[in-house]
Scaffold this active site. Sequence first.
Site, PDB file in Angstrom:
ATOM      1  N   ASN A 185     -34.657 -10.038  43.689  1.00 23.81           N
ATOM      2  CA  ASN A 185     -34.394  -9.885  45.116  1.00 23.81           C
ATOM      3  C   ASN A 185     -34.784  -8.479  45.571  1.00 23.81           C
ATOM      4  O   ASN A 185     -34.684  -7.513  44.819  1.00 23.81           O
ATOM      5  CB  ASN A 185     -32.939 -10.222  45.474  1.00 23.81           C
ATOM      6  CG  ASN A 185     -31.905  -9.439  44.698  1.00 23.81           C
ATOM      7  OD1 ASN A 185     -32.104  -9.103  43.546  1.00 23.81           O
ATOM      8  ND2 ASN A 185     -30.804  -9.134  45.352  1.00 23.81           N
ATOM      9  N   GLU A 245     -35.822 -15.960  44.019  1.00 26.86           N
ATOM     10  CA  GLU A 245     -36.459 -17.264  43.865  1.00 26.86           C
ATOM     11  C   GLU A 245     -37.732 -17.351  44.699  1.00 26.86           C
ATOM     12  O   GLU A 245     -38.771 -17.813  44.229  1.00 26.86           O
ATOM     13  CB  GLU A 245     -35.509 -18.392  44.284  1.00 26.86           C
ATOM     14  CG  GLU A 245     -34.260 -18.468  43.443  1.00 26.86           C
ATOM     15  CD  GLU A 245     -33.093 -17.683  44.036  1.00 26.86           C
ATOM     16  OE1 GLU A 245     -33.316 -16.564  44.567  1.00 26.86           O
ATOM     17  OE2 GLU A 245     -31.960 -18.183  43.959  1.00 26.86           O
TER      18      GLU A 245
HETATM   19 ZN   LIG Z   1     -32.617 -17.491  48.542  1.00 29.89          ZN
END
Ligand SMILES: [Zn+2]
Length: 143
Positions: free
Chosen positions: A43, A56
């Site tokens: 992230n 993701e």
């Molecule tokens: Zn997400």
Amino acid sequence: MIDQNALLKQAETARKNAYAPYSGFTVGAALLCRDGTVYTGCNVENASFSPTCCAERVAIFKAISEGRQDLCAIAVVGGKNGDALTPCPPCGVCRQVLSEFCEEDFPVILANGNGDPTVTTLGALLPYRFRISHPSFETENPS
Ligand SMILES: [Zn+2]
């Protein structure tokens, strides 16, 4: 057969690069393609918050940008302050992005701190998903 723990290990390695100075919630993801290639992501937060991107989606976009759409499974490790004791499933936005390229039986492998991963599917995480095959996209033939 997918080596779930190996994929989770790659997600954990990717997690080390997470940029999460605002939340302290670091996430790593590892996306497996049919030939064994793995695309990882972490992230990346932003002071303006809205541009923040999940691990993701970073992994998915890396794969797609390299011409890969043969996605087989994704492993995700995440939590606050380095913890990985509870499963960290993809957020709703990432589920929708996965839905663009993956079928309902697509495995989502989640670390849970006990070495025996929690495994679910995209279909379980995103029932009644919105796809281009949605009836609202069907056009009537005027003839
Ligand atoms: Zn997400």
